[in-house]
Design a protein around this motif. Structure first.
Motif, PDB file in Angstrom:
ATOM      1  N   GLY A  99       0.825  -1.201   0.000  1.00 23.34           N
ATOM      2  CA  GLY A  99       0.000   0.000   0.000  1.00 23.34           C
ATOM      3  C   GLY A  99       0.857   1.248   0.000  1.00 23.34           C
ATOM      4  O   GLY A  99       0.561   2.226  -0.691  1.00 23.34           O
ATOM      5  N   GLY A 100       1.952   1.210   0.756  1.00 21.38           N
ATOM      6  CA  GLY A 100       2.884   2.330   0.808  1.00 21.38           C
ATOM      7  C   GLY A 100       3.504   2.612  -0.554  1.00 21.38           C
ATOM      8  O   GLY A 100       3.638   3.764  -0.959  1.00 21.38           O
ATOM      9  N   TYR A 101       3.877   1.531  -1.270  1.00 20.50           N
ATOM     10  CA  TYR A 101       4.463   1.722  -2.597  1.00 20.50           C
ATOM     11  C   TYR A 101       3.437   2.267  -3.583  1.00 20.50           C
ATOM     12  O   TYR A 101       3.745   3.141  -4.399  1.00 20.50           O
ATOM     13  N   PHE A 102       2.192   1.761  -3.499  1.00 21.34           N
ATOM     14  CA  PHE A 102       1.156   2.279  -4.416  1.00 21.34           C
ATOM     15  C   PHE A 102       0.916   3.754  -4.149  1.00 21.34           C
ATOM     16  O   PHE A 102       0.778   4.557  -5.080  1.00 21.34           O
ATOM     17  N   ALA A 103       0.897   4.120  -2.863  1.00 24.34           N
ATOM     18  CA  ALA A 103       0.684   5.525  -2.503  1.00 24.34           C
ATOM     19  C   ALA A 103       1.832   6.387  -3.028  1.00 24.34           C
ATOM     20  O   ALA A 103       1.619   7.494  -3.545  1.00 24.34           O
ATOM     21  N   PHE A 104       3.070   5.852  -2.913  1.00 23.61           N
ATOM     22  CA  PHE A 104       4.232   6.595  -3.407  1.00 23.61           C
ATOM     23  C   PHE A 104       4.132   6.789  -4.919  1.00 23.61           C
ATOM     24  O   PHE A 104       4.370   7.874  -5.450  1.00 23.61           O
ATOM     25  N   ASN A 105       3.768   5.718  -5.625  1.00 26.07           N
ATOM     26  CA  ASN A 105       3.644   5.812  -7.082  1.00 26.07           C
ATOM     27  C   ASN A 105       2.595   6.855  -7.477  1.00 26.07           C
ATOM     28  O   ASN A 105       2.820   7.651  -8.393  1.00 26.07           O
ATOM     29  N   ASP A 106       1.439   6.814  -6.770  1.00 26.87           N
ATOM     30  CA  ASP A 106       0.377   7.780  -7.079  1.00 26.87           C
ATOM     31  C   ASP A 106       0.861   9.202  -6.862  1.00 26.87           C
ATOM     32  O   ASP A 106       0.665  10.081  -7.702  1.00 26.87           O
ATOM     33  N   HIS A 107       1.512   9.411  -5.698  1.00 24.14           N
ATOM     34  CA  HIS A 107       1.969  10.755  -5.337  1.00 24.14           C
ATOM     35  C   HIS A 107       2.955  11.296  -6.372  1.00 24.14           C
ATOM     36  O   HIS A 107       2.823  12.413  -6.873  1.00 24.14           O
ATOM     37  N   THR A 108       3.950  10.493  -6.722  1.00 24.92           N
ATOM     38  CA  THR A 108       4.992  10.990  -7.625  1.00 24.92           C
ATOM     39  C   THR A 108       4.460  11.111  -9.063  1.00 24.92           C
ATOM     40  O   THR A 108       4.882  11.997  -9.799  1.00 24.92           O
ATOM     41  N   ARG A 109       3.524  10.251  -9.418  1.00 25.53           N
ATOM     42  CA  ARG A 109       2.943  10.349 -10.760  1.00 25.53           C
ATOM     43  C   ARG A 109       2.151  11.647 -10.865  1.00 25.53           C
ATOM     44  O   ARG A 109       2.253  12.377 -11.848  1.00 25.53           O
ATOM     45  N   GLN A 110       1.415  11.932  -9.775  1.00 25.46           N
ATOM     46  CA  GLN A 110       0.574  13.126  -9.753  1.00 25.46           C
ATOM     47  C   GLN A 110       1.406  14.407  -9.855  1.00 25.46           C
ATOM     48  O   GLN A 110       1.053  15.327 -10.568  1.00 25.46           O
ATOM     49  N   GLU A 111       2.522  14.463  -9.111  1.00 25.61           N
ATOM     50  CA  GLU A 111       3.316  15.686  -9.149  1.00 25.61           C
ATOM     51  C   GLU A 111       4.297  15.677 -10.317  1.00 25.61           C
ATOM     52  O   GLU A 111       5.055  16.623 -10.504  1.00 25.61           O
ATOM     53  N   LEU A 134       7.678  11.129 -11.218  1.00 22.43           N
ATOM     54  CA  LEU A 134       7.988   9.716 -11.460  1.00 22.43           C
ATOM     55  C   LEU A 134       8.369   9.491 -12.922  1.00 22.43           C
ATOM     56  O   LEU A 134       7.551   9.669 -13.819  1.00 22.43           O
ATOM     57  N   LEU A 135       9.625   9.086 -13.159  1.00 27.29           N
ATOM     58  CA  LEU A 135      10.062   8.788 -14.529  1.00 27.29           C
ATOM     59  C   LEU A 135      10.108   7.293 -14.770  1.00 27.29           C
ATOM     60  O   LEU A 135      10.029   6.835 -15.893  1.00 27.29           O
ATOM     61  N   GLY A 136      10.269   6.528 -13.692  1.00 31.99           N
ATOM     62  CA  GLY A 136      10.305   5.082 -13.856  1.00 31.99           C
ATOM     63  C   GLY A 136      10.717   4.424 -12.565  1.00 31.99           C
ATOM     64  O   GLY A 136      11.000   5.103 -11.573  1.00 31.99           O
ATOM     65  N   LEU A 168      13.408   6.131 -10.747  1.00 28.04           N
ATOM     66  CA  LEU A 168      14.045   7.255 -11.439  1.00 28.04           C
ATOM     67  C   LEU A 168      13.102   8.444 -11.271  1.00 28.04           C
ATOM     68  O   LEU A 168      11.936   8.382 -11.664  1.00 28.04           O
ATOM     69  N   LEU A 169      13.618   9.515 -10.667  1.00 33.59           N
ATOM     70  CA  LEU A 169      12.755  10.637 -10.274  1.00 33.59           C
ATOM     71  C   LEU A 169      13.262  11.954 -10.848  1.00 33.59           C
ATOM     72  O   LEU A 169      14.480  12.174 -10.926  1.00 33.59           O
ATOM     73  N   GLU A 170      12.353  12.802 -11.231  1.00 29.37           N
ATOM     74  CA  GLU A 170      12.701  14.156 -11.670  1.00 29.37           C
ATOM     75  C   GLU A 170      12.416  15.093 -10.497  1.00 29.37           C
ATOM     76  O   GLU A 170      11.267  15.203 -10.060  1.00 29.37           O
ATOM     77  N   CYS A 171      13.479  15.748  -9.986  1.00 31.96           N
ATOM     78  CA  CYS A 171      13.317  16.558  -8.781  1.00 31.96           C
ATOM     79  C   CYS A 171      13.874  17.965  -8.990  1.00 31.96           C
ATOM     80  O   CYS A 171      14.755  18.174  -9.810  1.00 31.96           O
ATOM     81  N   ARG A 172      13.348  18.912  -8.216  1.00 34.17           N
ATOM     82  CA  ARG A 172      13.858  20.288  -8.260  1.00 34.17           C
ATOM     83  C   ARG A 172      15.313  20.329  -7.811  1.00 34.17           C
ATOM     84  O   ARG A 172      16.142  20.952  -8.434  1.00 34.17           O
ATOM     85  N   ASP A 173      15.601  19.679  -6.720  1.00 33.86           N
ATOM     86  CA  ASP A 173      16.948  19.706  -6.134  1.00 33.86           C
ATOM     87  C   ASP A 173      17.051  18.545  -5.148  1.00 33.86           C
ATOM     88  O   ASP A 173      16.128  17.731  -5.043  1.00 33.86           O
ATOM     89  N   LEU A 174      18.176  18.492  -4.433  1.00 35.65           N
ATOM     90  CA  LEU A 174      18.393  17.373  -3.515  1.00 35.65           C
ATOM     91  C   LEU A 174      17.344  17.335  -2.404  1.00 35.65           C
ATOM     92  O   LEU A 174      16.918  16.255  -1.979  1.00 35.65           O
ATOM     93  N   ASP A 175      16.920  18.513  -1.937  1.00 37.25           N
ATOM     94  CA  ASP A 175      15.913  18.527  -0.867  1.00 37.25           C
ATOM     95  C   ASP A 175      14.628  17.831  -1.314  1.00 37.25           C
ATOM     96  O   ASP A 175      14.017  17.088  -0.549  1.00 37.25           O
ATOM     97  N   HIS A 176      14.235  18.090  -2.567  1.00 37.87           N
ATOM     98  CA  HIS A 176      13.044  17.444  -3.119  1.00 37.87           C
ATOM     99  C   HIS A 176      13.259  15.928  -3.198  1.00 37.87           C
ATOM    100  O   HIS A 176      12.389  15.128  -2.818  1.00 37.87           O
ATOM    101  N   ALA A 177      14.445  15.537  -3.662  1.00 47.82           N
ATOM    102  CA  ALA A 177      14.750  14.108  -3.795  1.00 47.82           C
ATOM    103  C   ALA A 177      14.734  13.419  -2.427  1.00 47.82           C
ATOM    104  O   ALA A 177      14.241  12.298  -2.285  1.00 47.82           O
TER     105      ALA A 177
END
Lengths: 391, 117
Positions: free
Chosen positions: B25-37, B40-42, B81-90
């Motif tokens: 459930g935690g992973y699905f929530a993470f995927n949803d969150h990062t896809r939404q913002e 999430l690249l992969g 693989l994530l697209e982030c503003r900077d290290l703080d975002h990552a």
């Protein structure tokens, strides 16, 4: 000036390079062409132009295009005041970048001293008794990580500000403590890290005058540093109770007390509470005149905020002073599990047992202290105590 | 900036069905969150290291060994693989990955090759 260029380029290494290069250009040009009306603005403009060249040369247009746009739109500031006024938070940003938790602690300290404190890498190397090469490598590695890992050059958002600010304060206090303890080696060559830390504290307080923990840290450092001339005599430790209080720095104490009074208002944090404790000590004209009830109360608050064994140890001593040795010893002995490896714990036990007329137990305590203490003045202090107790 | 989040954890930690459900459930929530913002690249989960084969070429010869290149208590079990503003975002995103709470997540920026636009 460096801070402004870091802001513009978003790259600490690049900013340092171009500022230095701009200063070299100034040194070669000004003697013949004359000094410009606004030398500071001239250097900033020159450095900015050099930065544009560098970025173009790097051919990383995709991610740098934003920076190029910002650079091109930047007008040269008319005067230094306007320059700093346009970027009021530059030094604060720089501090947050240098103290980023993704860097290791020695790198945070070194970077902060280099970029915000303005020390040379040579001076920092001597201050921490490491070779010049080691320090230079540490700084280069840290700057590379800032650039490559994308550590932001920004004041953190409100959700993370307090947490990150306490990280910045920790770095400053680390620098202070490095300069505060007894040091070995050729001291004439070392910069005074305690004074550097106080300078950084002043910078922070100037940037965040409303923050009570920032004021508290500055007050704590000023009040501790005010005792610097009385803390050692011929290289030996002089305890607070035996210090010549006329050697304390009255001006630093006055400033520290003012800041501590401000810091401790409301729901005070750890630095403000420690500053308030130091202020109560500083206010006492003699050791006997110390307001121990006040100190005990402040330690009780501190212990609630910082549940560390060392704070508990200090609290136990304050209880002994305020409410009698028996009460203090009872609390103290309950801490043995956590503090048996700490020489200050055994020293405190020794002092209290000695005062309450149990030299045998005092001797045992100082013997344990001798097993856990390091070298230098503190060890000699324990040895003197043991010698005094020998029959 | 692009970052890879490498998820390391103990492979054979005993887990009740409820814990497993909660983790997924935690992973699905993470995927949803990062896809939404849009960050999430992969990302993939990996089969355990017992299925790994390590390949080396020495003097033109292909050498194989059974297992991962290094035997460690915590092993690579997946990545994002994530697209982030900077290290703080990552870091903020990495802390949301369930594996960070049981094992650890290593955040590494993707190298930008000069001239590679």
């Amino acid at each position: 000036m460096l801070a402004i260029l870091v802001r513009i380029t978003g790259d600490l290494g690049l900013a340092e390079e171009v500022v230095q290069e701009a200063l070299v250009v100034a040194l070669t040009r000004w003697p013949t062409a004359g000094v410009p009306d606004d030398p500071r603005a001239w250097v900033i403009t020159t450095a900015r132009n050099l930065a544009i060249d560098r970025i173009r040369r790097r051919r990383r247009f995709d991610e740098r295009s934003r920076v190029l746009g910002e650079l091109a739109s930047l007008r040269a500031p008319a005067n230094p005041e306007e320059a700093m006024g346009a970027y009021p938070d530059e030094r604060l940003r720089l501090l947050f970048t240098c103290c980023h938790p993704a860097l290791d602690a020695p790198s945070r300290v070194a970077l902060t001293l280099r970029t915000v404190g303005g020390l040379t890498s040579d001076e920092i190397a001597r201050a921490f008794l490491v070779s010049r090469t080691t320090m230079q490598q540490r700084l280069v590695r840290a700057k590379k990580k800032i650039a490559a890992a994308g550590i932001p050059y920004a004041v953190p958002d409100p959700a993370h500000l307090e947490e990150r600010l306490s990280g910045v304060l920790a770095v400053v206090y680390l620098i202070f403590n490095e300069g505060y303890g007894p040091t070995a080696g050729d001291e004439g060559l070392r910069v005074d890290l305690a004074e550097e830390a106080i300078h950084l504290g002043r910078v922070l307080h100037g940037l965040r005058p409303d923050n009570r923990e920032v004021a508290g840290l500055l007050a704590l450092m000023l009040l501790q540093h005010a005792r610097r001339d009385a803390r050692f005599h011929d290289g030996e430790v002089v305890l607070l109770e035996e210090q010549d209080r006329s050697q304390w720095d009255g001006a630093a104490i006055a400033e520290g007390r003012r800041l501590a009074a401000f810091g401790v208002e409301g729901r005070p944090g750890p630095y403000a509470l420690q500053a308030a404790i130091a202020a109560v000590h500083a206010e006492a004209t003699t050791y006997e005149a110390t307001d121990w009830a006040q100190i005990e109360l402040l330690y009780r608050h501190l212990r609630a905020r910082v549940p560390s064994p060392v704070v508990a140890l200090n609290h136990a001593v304050a209880i002994a002073m305020a409410h009698g040795d028996a009460a203090g010893l009872a609390v103290l002995e309950s801490l043995e599990g956590e503090l048996a490896g700490h020489h200050l714990f055994h020293c405190a036990r020794g002092a209290l047992w000695m005062r309450s007329g149990s030299p045998e137990r005092a001797r045992e305590a100082y013997a344990s202290a001798l097993e856990t203490v390091g070298n230098g003045p503190e060890r000699r202090f324990v040895e003197r105590r043991l010698a005094a107790l020998a029959v | 900036m692009q970052y890879v989040a490498l998820i390391y954890d103990v492979e054979d930690r005993p887990q009740s069905p409820e814990d497993f459900e909660a983790m997924m459930g935690g992973y699905f929530a993470f995927n949803d969150h990062t896809r939404q913002e849009g960050s999430l690249l992969g990302g993939e989960a990996l089969e355990p290291t017992s299925t790994a084969t390590t390949v080396r070429v020495r003097d033109g010869e292909v050498l194989l060994s059974d297992g991962p290149f290094a035997e460690t208590r915590e092993a690579l079990g997946g990545f994002y693989l994530l697209e982030c503003r900077d290290l703080d975002h990552a870091i903020e995103l990495a802390a949301k990955i369930p594996g960070a709470s049981t094992g650890c997540v290593e955040v590494r920026p993707v190298m930008v090759i000069p001239g590679d636009i």
